[in-house]
Structure formats: C-alpha cells, structure tokens
Write a protein that holds these residues in place. Structure first.
Motif, PDB file in Angstrom:
ATOM      1  N   ASP A   4       0.826  -1.207   0.000  1.00 12.58           N
ATOM      2  CA  ASP A   4       0.000   0.000   0.000  1.00 12.58           C
ATOM      3  C   ASP A   4       0.859   1.255   0.000  1.00 12.58           C
ATOM      4  O   ASP A   4       0.428   2.313  -0.444  1.00 12.58           O
ATOM      5  CB  ASP A   4      -0.921   0.011   1.232  1.00 12.58           C
ATOM      6  N   ASN A   5       2.074   1.120   0.504  1.00 12.98           N
ATOM      7  CA  ASN A   5       2.967   2.268   0.617  1.00 12.98           C
ATOM      8  C   ASN A   5       3.633   2.528  -0.730  1.00 12.98           C
ATOM      9  O   ASN A   5       4.796   2.205  -0.934  1.00 12.98           O
ATOM     10  CB  ASN A   5       3.999   1.982   1.710  1.00 12.98           C
ATOM     11  N   ARG A   6       2.856   3.108  -1.685  1.00 13.75           N
ATOM     12  CA  ARG A   6       3.361   3.306  -3.044  1.00 13.75           C
ATOM     13  C   ARG A   6       4.119   4.611  -3.212  1.00 13.75           C
ATOM     14  O   ARG A   6       4.611   4.897  -4.293  1.00 13.75           O
ATOM     15  CB  ARG A   6       2.194   3.290  -4.032  1.00 13.75           C
ATOM     16  N   ILE A   7       4.224   5.381  -2.151  1.00 19.54           N
ATOM     17  CA  ILE A   7       4.793   6.722  -2.272  1.00 19.54           C
ATOM     18  C   ILE A   7       6.226   6.694  -2.792  1.00 19.54           C
ATOM     19  O   ILE A   7       6.677   7.637  -3.433  1.00 19.54           O
ATOM     20  CB  ILE A   7       4.719   7.464  -0.911  1.00 19.54           C
ATOM     21  N   TYR A   8       6.941   5.602  -2.547  1.00 16.70           N
ATOM     22  CA  TYR A   8       8.352   5.552  -2.934  1.00 16.70           C
ATOM     23  C   TYR A   8       8.592   4.811  -4.247  1.00 16.70           C
ATOM     24  O   TYR A   8       9.726   4.716  -4.694  1.00 16.70           O
ATOM     25  CB  TYR A   8       9.167   4.903  -1.812  1.00 16.70           C
ATOM     26  N   LEU A  12      12.068   5.140  -6.663  1.00 13.92           N
ATOM     27  CA  LEU A  12      12.913   3.990  -6.949  1.00 13.92           C
ATOM     28  C   LEU A  12      12.911   3.660  -8.438  1.00 13.92           C
ATOM     29  O   LEU A  12      13.961   3.345  -9.016  1.00 13.92           O
ATOM     30  CB  LEU A  12      12.447   2.779  -6.137  1.00 13.92           C
ATOM     31  N   GLU A  13      11.738   3.748  -9.066  1.00 12.13           N
ATOM     32  CA  GLU A  13      11.651   3.423 -10.487  1.00 12.13           C
ATOM     33  C   GLU A  13      12.466   4.395 -11.333  1.00 12.13           C
ATOM     34  O   GLU A  13      13.151   3.994 -12.284  1.00 12.13           O
ATOM     35  CB  GLU A  13      10.195   3.429 -10.939  1.00 12.13           C
ATOM     36  N   THR A  14      12.418   5.682 -10.996  1.00 13.31           N
ATOM     37  CA  THR A  14      13.196   6.682 -11.728  1.00 13.31           C
ATOM     38  C   THR A  14      14.689   6.387 -11.626  1.00 13.31           C
ATOM     39  O   THR A  14      15.428   6.472 -12.617  1.00 13.31           O
ATOM     40  CB  THR A  14      12.909   8.097 -11.182  1.00 13.31           C
ATOM     41  N   ALA A  15      15.138   6.028 -10.408  1.00 13.78           N
ATOM     42  CA  ALA A  15      16.553   5.696 -10.219  1.00 13.78           C
ATOM     43  C   ALA A  15      16.932   4.464 -11.030  1.00 13.78           C
ATOM     44  O   ALA A  15      17.990   4.424 -11.675  1.00 13.78           O
ATOM     45  CB  ALA A  15      16.840   5.469  -8.737  1.00 13.78           C
ATOM     46  N   CYS A  16      16.075   3.448 -11.013  1.00 12.41           N
ATOM     47  CA  CYS A  16      16.348   2.233 -11.779  1.00 12.41           C
ATOM     48  C   CYS A  16      16.418   2.530 -13.279  1.00 12.41           C
ATOM     49  O   CYS A  16      17.335   2.069 -13.969  1.00 12.41           O
ATOM     50  CB  CYS A  16      15.278   1.182 -11.506  1.00 12.41           C
ATOM     51  N   LYS A  26       7.721  -7.213  -7.011  1.00  9.73           N
ATOM     52  CA  LYS A  26       8.449  -8.028  -6.041  1.00  9.73           C
ATOM     53  C   LYS A  26       9.638  -7.255  -5.460  1.00  9.73           C
ATOM     54  O   LYS A  26       9.840  -7.219  -4.242  1.00  9.73           O
ATOM     55  CB  LYS A  26       8.938  -9.327  -6.685  1.00  9.73           C
ATOM     56  N   LYS A  27      10.408  -6.636  -6.331  1.00 13.01           N
ATOM     57  CA  LYS A  27      11.581  -5.887  -5.872  1.00 13.01           C
ATOM     58  C   LYS A  27      11.160  -4.710  -4.999  1.00 13.01           C
ATOM     59  O   LYS A  27      11.790  -4.430  -3.967  1.00 13.01           O
ATOM     60  CB  LYS A  27      12.398  -5.389  -7.076  1.00 13.01           C
ATOM     61  N   TYR A  28      10.100  -4.027  -5.416  1.00 10.99           N
ATOM     62  CA  TYR A  28       9.625  -2.896  -4.623  1.00 10.99           C
ATOM     63  C   TYR A  28       9.205  -3.339  -3.224  1.00 10.99           C
ATOM     64  O   TYR A  28       9.570  -2.716  -2.228  1.00 10.99           O
ATOM     65  CB  TYR A  28       8.458  -2.212  -5.325  1.00 10.99           C
ATOM     66  N   ASN A  29       8.451  -4.428  -3.152  1.00  9.66           N
ATOM     67  CA  ASN A  29       8.033  -4.927  -1.847  1.00  9.66           C
ATOM     68  C   ASN A  29       9.221  -5.324  -0.985  1.00  9.66           C
ATOM     69  O   ASN A  29       9.213  -5.133   0.234  1.00  9.66           O
ATOM     70  CB  ASN A  29       7.079  -6.108  -2.018  1.00  9.66           C
ATOM     71  N   GLN A  30      10.256  -5.875  -1.615  1.00 11.27           N
ATOM     72  CA  GLN A  30      11.458  -6.238  -0.858  1.00 11.27           C
ATOM     73  C   GLN A  30      12.134  -4.988  -0.284  1.00 11.27           C
ATOM     74  O   GLN A  30      12.587  -4.992   0.867  1.00 11.27           O
ATOM     75  CB  GLN A  30      12.425  -7.016  -1.749  1.00 11.27           C
ATOM     76  N   PHE A  31      12.196  -3.921  -1.080  1.00  8.29           N
ATOM     77  CA  PHE A  31      12.777  -2.673  -0.566  1.00  8.29           C
ATOM     78  C   PHE A  31      11.968  -2.130   0.613  1.00  8.29           C
ATOM     79  O   PHE A  31      12.537  -1.687   1.616  1.00  8.29           O
ATOM     80  CB  PHE A  31      12.845  -1.620  -1.674  1.00  8.29           C
TER      81      PHE A  31
END
Length: 244
Positions: A4-8, A12-16, A26-31
C-alpha cells in the motif's frame, strides 16, 4: 500484491530507469520490507543513523543502486561487500539484480545476525553472510583473488580501504569504493598504496541522487596484477601505517 505504501515507487523506479535496470512489484516490496526491518532492528542494533523513510530510500537504497553506474558491475558474477554494516550496498544490489552472487562481510556478529534475519524475511536465500575481519579472510585461499568485484561503502580512507579490499579481487576485476563528494586529495594520497597492492585507479564516477542535493563518487580501481603475499597486513598495522 504491491505494498500500500506506493509513495516511494516512483522514486525507486526513476533511479532504476536511469541505470537501465528494472523495478517490479516483487523488488519494490522487498525494498519496503527491508526499510521497515532496518527501522525495527535499528532500535536494538546500531545499523544506521538515518531513520526517516524517504531518507533511507534515497541515502541507502538508491545510493547503493547507483554503484551500477559503473557498468562492468552489471556483468560481474561474484561480488563481495566489505564492511557491509546494514547491508549497503550489497543487499540493494542483490534486490535489483538477483542474478548476481553477493557475499556480505562485517566484523560485528550482531550485524550479521540482523542481516540474516532481514534476508530471510524479504525472501532472499542465496546471499552468503560472513562474520569476521577483512584482513583475516583476505589471506584465505577460498577468498583471496576470487571475486570479480569488491564493493565497499565503509568509512576509511582509500589507502586503508584498498589494503582491506584489493586482495579479494581477481586480476582483471575491480574494487569500487563509494566515497563522498571530495575525494581528489584522498585519491592522490592512495595512489602508491593501490599500486603496491596490484591495482590501478581508473577514474571517478560522479553520482547524483534523484530528488535530493546529494552527490557522491565511485572510485574505480582495476586489479592489474596479483597482490603480494605479505598483504593484507594485520589490522593495526593497516590503520596506523597506511601504505604509501
């Protein structure tokens, strides 16, 4: 299901994207799990002075991922993170590039125990964690000159850090030191040490963190010849009498 915490996610996607890397759910949830576990464990074991969520994302996770601005790391199969502390840069590297073999080394057993717990809970089971001193493992045949790359964000001057790290690197591989914005004098003072240890400083890559005024440097050292057997010395000698 995506947290639910999509704010980041966008940060992260821009950096990637800037690195030619892919962020998925999956990667986002792990972060996000990693961030939450860091904060939880940090109340018991000193892992980081950075405690705000967005600061953790930018100053730890994105900063760690930015090491891939040095493109040969994307093709490195076996990497060791020396003095990993709270898992930086090794764990973010592994999350974003799960195909890379990562070893995490730290001198404090409590931190290694924490990293084992974090890795288990975020679903990563193929990272090797090691408790011990860099100069002790660096003389062992199973680790000496066995890695495609060594990375480190440990706080030590480059001459000292080089003696801890370069012995692990294969000839033709790289040592990448993550440093602050002002490194010219430190690099100049470390050139002799790097050369003695079998390395050559290839250059500096400037790193900017999206959405902040942070900027760091990656110091790139290529291993051009074998490290003489007498190095690394014992820790006390390395820190009190740096090479050069």
């Amino acid at each position: 299901m995506l947290s639910d915490n999509r704010i980041y996610y966008d940060i992260l996607e821009t950096a990637c994207n800037s690195l030619g890397l892919e962020l998925d759910e999956k990667k986002y949830n792990q972060f996000i799990q990693y961030k939450n576990l860091l904060k939880e464990w940090n109340e018991k074991v000193n892992l980081t002075a950075i405690k705000e969520d967005e600061e953790i994302i930018k100053k730890h996770f994105i900063d760690s991922m930015k090491i891939f601005q040095f493109h040969p790391l994307k093709n490195s199969k076996k990497i060791i993170d020396i003095g990993t502390g709270g898992g930086f840069p090794g764990i973010p590297m592994k999350i974003i590039r799960p195909d890379i073999d990562i070893v995490l080394l730290d001198s404090l057993r409590k931190r290694i125990n924490v990293l084992d717990d974090i890795l288990y809970k975020i679903g990563i089971d193929d990272v090797i964690t090691m408790h011990g001193r860099a100069e002790e493992y660096g003389v062992r045949e199973e680790h000496r000159e066995q890695y495609d790359a060594v990375v480190s964000r440990a706080v030590a001057n480059l001459a000292v850090l080089s003696e801890f790290c370069i012995p692990y690197v294969k000839v033709g591989g790289y040592f990448v030191a993550m440093k602050g914005p002002s490194v010219d004098e430190e690099i100049e003072n470390a050139k002799k040490a790097v050369s003695i240890l079998g390395g050559k400083i290839e250059g500096i890559i400037e790193v900017d963190i999206e959405g902040s005024d942070l900027n760091h440097n990656l110091v790139i050292v290529k291993k051009v010849k074998n490290t003489p057997r007498k190095y690394p010395r014992k820790a006390g000698m390395i820190t009190k009498n740096p090479l050069g």
